[in-house]
Design an enzyme around this catalytic site. Structure first.
Site, short mmCIF file in Angstrom:
data_model
loop_
_atom_site.label_atom_id
_atom_site.label_comp_id
_atom_site.label_asym_id
_atom_site.label_seq_id
_atom_site.Cartn_x
_atom_site.Cartn_y
_atom_site.Cartn_z
N HIS A 241 0.80 -1.22 0.00
CA HIS A 241 0.00 0.00 0.00
C HIS A 241 0.83 1.27 0.00
CE1 HIS A 241 -3.53 2.27 -0.35
NE2 HIS A 241 -3.05 3.09 0.55
N TYR A 245 1.64 5.24 -2.43
CA TYR A 245 1.97 6.62 -2.04
C TYR A 245 3.36 7.01 -2.53
CZ TYR A 245 -2.29 6.59 0.53
OH TYR A 245 -3.61 6.51 0.83
N HIS A 392 -9.73 1.07 -10.85
CA HIS A 392 -9.31 2.06 -9.86
C HIS A 392 -7.85 2.47 -10.06
CE1 HIS A 392 -7.98 3.72 -6.04
NE2 HIS A 392 -7.14 2.71 -5.93
N PHE A 393 -6.94 1.49 -10.15
CA PHE A 393 -5.54 1.92 -10.12
C PHE A 393 -5.05 2.40 -11.49
CE2 PHE A 393 -4.65 -2.81 -10.03
CZ PHE A 393 -4.02 -2.90 -11.26
N HIS A 394 -5.85 2.18 -12.54
CA HIS A 394 -5.47 2.87 -13.78
C HIS A 394 -5.81 4.36 -13.68
CE1 HIS A 394 -4.64 -1.10 -15.43
NE2 HIS A 394 -4.02 -0.49 -16.41
N ARG A 456 -10.57 -9.83 -12.06
CA ARG A 456 -9.48 -9.04 -12.63
C ARG A 456 -8.40 -9.97 -13.16
NH1 ARG A 456 -5.80 -6.92 -7.51
NH2 ARG A 456 -4.46 -6.14 -9.15
N ARG A 457 -7.50 -9.43 -13.93
CA ARG A 457 -6.36 -10.10 -14.56
C ARG A 457 -6.64 -11.56 -14.89
NH1 ARG A 457 -1.74 -9.14 -9.95
NH2 ARG A 457 -2.64 -10.33 -8.28
#
Lengths: 565, 164
Positions: A241, A245, A392-394, A456-457
């Site tokens: 996580h 950041y 989300h993370f794209h 996913r994936r």
């Protein structure tokens, strides 16, 4: 650097700028190599994304690139490692090498540390690339054991991280030296926040270091027979996580301290900005269980504690939203904007570096919202491991971070090459196509995950449970992928043409540094490392200490390695 | 202390309020509505989990009481055993899933069942199936080249009362 133009510019000030640049020759070389490697990695990573987009839509193009890339999952492993780990880490270390030294206006104090870091990172990259390419590490970028990659994969990734530590040591040493040379002065914002980011990274990567050194590396070398998969996951997400950041904070540094300058504004509240970065140092790491809400074997109370801390780490991002918008508003109004929203139109939308980063901020607002959904304890059950998550993370690492790095590259590459950005309009089209491409892709993936629970994936084109109702959304995502491909092509074209054929600049580009609007005295606790570092260590011990102690003392290293590809 | 702009102060208070509201909301959903995430069940040895004596030696559905079931499911590359379960509508089923090889995922679409399946651990969640129909269970964690073929079905059959 563009020295030949000096004859045409007798201006003393310009001469000084040239002399100032010459002091940073080594730093510039390091940055050039680091961002150059980052961009090559990104180009390969993005290329594989196209194949994934078509595969999901039902068209398997991998047969055209066999035997180089065997299948979807090998391509996906490369896509994740190259984009999320290599592009980000190399770009960030390169960007910081330039930004910290310019912000402090002094070269690196112990440049050998950064050179060693660079050599380690490149060695690690070569070691990681070898098994990925030969299909010996098709374990995706999360490399969950007991799926077992070739040992070179683990050693390579470890060396990349250790190399980034050395770069961090070089930055810390430079900051300490600067503080000795400038007693009583407050540390400049960019140098401080970049060093906070690297300090957070040192703490955060202890998890993956423990995973690699005590489990994966000895296990892949045959020195130990088995691993404990849950313990390995816990180590992984200890780092996993704060890793996001580590990607995001360099973008925040640009949004706080550089973009307002480009917009003609000022940093609205510098003291709050400093507080935000200290809060990230404090709260980034003790939140990893929010990636493991659906894991067995972790007491729910611990998961809930991490949920609360995760809401805590959302707080500095809320402040950021206000401060950055207010800073841009100052710019829009200084440029003659009037009314509630009139200032937005007056922002420098003709500047690709600005535009890319402003669009990145807009996408991050959506990404942040879906991130809070992910972090919301039992709400996570609705979307965990569905396409919602890559959606989300794209938006976060793929848009907020990557599009910001593109924007940074639009001033940094001219600065490093001494050449004017080639094709301003092309670069603008690049920023907008990335924006719309990511918007379509992410919208489709969020909906597929939430409404249909699509995993996913997964090689969806060949999945027997594929539902015809998914098709319109998979097509939407494909349109997004095609736009992103066009955008990426334009980016690499602009960068290559700038370096090869850009008009030579008569004076070097300066790093944009925004002035602060609030010039009040800085409270001592906002320029003091000790309380924040100790606070961060304390919170990590609180949130991980007892449970990790229990996991380690009850460890069951019963899982042998499997090669399942 | 430092000076903070008035509007920014309002924004900060609002942010804190929103985050506290979120915490209370998920707490309520978990305590009052009983929507739970998986927790600690038991540990197993993945190498011996299918040997006689283990409930995963013969995985499948067991009826505990009318309308109450437990389902032991074994995940391995690239199948769930069993890959089809039939229960009458209105049944409450508690799933116990473990893996004998790599990590897998276990999600039943249109329910709150969503778990990681980790070798050495047992994943447990309970769901109630009121609506008749076919529910797909998929593996959502990459588990090798055949990952996308790993799935199963839960068939919820209409009860006689509903059929009449």
């Amino acid at each position: 650097m563009a020295v030949q133009s000096m004859a045409q510019t007798p201006d003393e000030a310009v001469r000084d700028v040239h002399a100032a640049e010459a002091r940073f020759a080594l730093e510039n070389t390091l940055t050039r190599w680091l961002i150059g490697i980052a961009m090559v990695a990104l180009s390969i990573g993005i290329l594989l994304g196209i194949f994934q987009g078509f595969e999901h839509a039902g068209l398997d193009l991998y047969r055209f690139i066999r035997p180089a890339i065997k299948d979807y999952y090998q391509g996906l492993s490369l896509h994740g490692v190259l984009n999320a780990l290599v592009w980000t880490t190399f770009f960030i270390v390169g960007f910081f090498t330039l930004a910290i030294t310019r912000s402090l206006d002094r070269p690196l104090s112990h440049p050998w540390l950064n050179v060693v870091g660079f050599v380690l990172m490149v060695t690690g990259l070569v070691l990681t690339a070898y098994p990925l390419w030969w299909n010996l590490a098709t374990v995706l970028y999360t490399f969950y054991p007991p799926m077992q990659a070739d040992w070179t994969f683990y050693v390579g990734l470890t060396l990349i991280v250790v190399g980034s530590w050395f770069a961090g040591y070089g930055f810390f040493a430079t900051l300490i030296r600067w503080r000795k040379e400038n007693p009583g002065k407050r540390t400049p914002f960019i140098a401080l926040t970049a060093n906070i980011t690297m300090a957070m990274w040192q703490l955060a990567t202890l998890g993956v270091a423990a995973e690699m050194l005590t489990q994966l590396i000895p296990w892949s070398l045959g020195l130990i027979e088995g691993v404990d998969p849950l313990l390995a996951r816990t180590y992984f997400w200890f780092t996993g996580h704060p890793l996001v950041y580590f990607w995001l904070l360099p973008a925040y540094i640009s949004w706080y301290a550089m973009v307002p300058k480009q917009a003609g504004g000022k940093l609205f509240s510098e003291n709050l900005g400093r507080l935000v970065f200290w809060l990230f140092l404090l709260l980034s790491t003790p939140v990893g269980f929010h990636h493991q809400y659906t894991d067995p074997g972790i007491p729910t109370g611990w998961k809930f504690l991490h949920a609360i801390l995760t809401y805590g780490v959302a707080f500095p991002s809320f402040i950021t939203a206000f401060t950055v918008c207010a800073s841009l508003e100052l710019g829009g109004r200084a440029r003659g904007g009037k009314g509630w929203f009139g200032w937005i139109r007056r922002l420098p939308w003709n500047d690709p570096s600005y535009t890319a980063q402003n669009l990145a901020m807009i996408l991050f607002a959506f990404g942040g919202i879906s991130g809070i959904t992910n972090a919301s304890y039992n709400v996570n059950l609705a979307i965990h491991n569905t396409t919602w998550v890559p959606g989300h993370f794209h938006l976060t690492v793929g848009a907020a971070v990557t599009l910001t790095f593109f924007g940074i590259a639009y001033w940094m590459v001219p600065k490093l090459s001494g050449r004017q950005l080639f094709g301003r309009r092309t670069a603008l089209v690049q920023a907008w196509t990335w924006f719309f491409g990511m918007l379509l892709f992410a919208n489709a993936f969020h909906l597929l995950g939430l409404r249909f629970g699509v995993p996913r994936r997964t090689m969806l084109g060949a999945a027997p449970y594929r539902d015809p109702a998914w098709t319109p959304f998979l097509m939407e995502s494909l349109v997004g992928v095609i736009l992103l491909t066009i955008s990426a092509t334009l980016f690499f074209y602009v960068i290559l043409m700038t370096v090869l054929a850009g008009k030579k600049l008569t004076k070097p580009v300066e790093m944009p540094v925004a002035q602060a609007l609030d010039q009040d005295k800085i409270p001592a606790w906002l320029d003091s490392w000790k309380p924040w570092v100790w606070g961060a260590i304390f919170l990590i011990i609180l949130a991980y200490g007892p449970i990790l102690y229990q996991f380690i003392s009850e460890m069951q290293p019963t899982s042998p390695g499997f090669r399942v590809w | 202390m430092m000076h903070v702009d008035r509007y920014e102060q309002i924004w900060i208070r609002l942010s804190v309020f929103v985050l506290i509201a979120f915490i209370l909301a998920v707490l309520t959903a978990s305590v009052s509505a009983g929507i739970q995430v998986p927790g600690v069940v038991q540990r197993v040895d993945p190498n011996t989990v299918t040997e006689p004596g283990s409930p995963w030696a013969e995985p499948g559905l067991r009826e505990l009481a009318p309308g109450k079931y437990e389902a032991y499911i074994l995940a391995q590359i690239w199948v769930f055993t069993p890959d089809e379960i039939r229960v009458p509508a209105g049944s409450e089923v508690t799933f116990y899933v473990t893996s004998k090889d790599v990590q897998h995922g276990f999600k039943i679409l249109d329910t709150n069942i969503n778990m990681m399946v980790i070798p050495g651990q047992v994943s447990k969640l309970t769901a109630r199936f009121d609506e008749p129909g076919t529910y797909t269970m998929v593996c959502h964690e990459y588990c090798g080249v055949g990952h996308h073929t790993m799935y199963g079905r839960i068939v919820v059959e209409p009860t006689q009362a509903a059929a009449e």
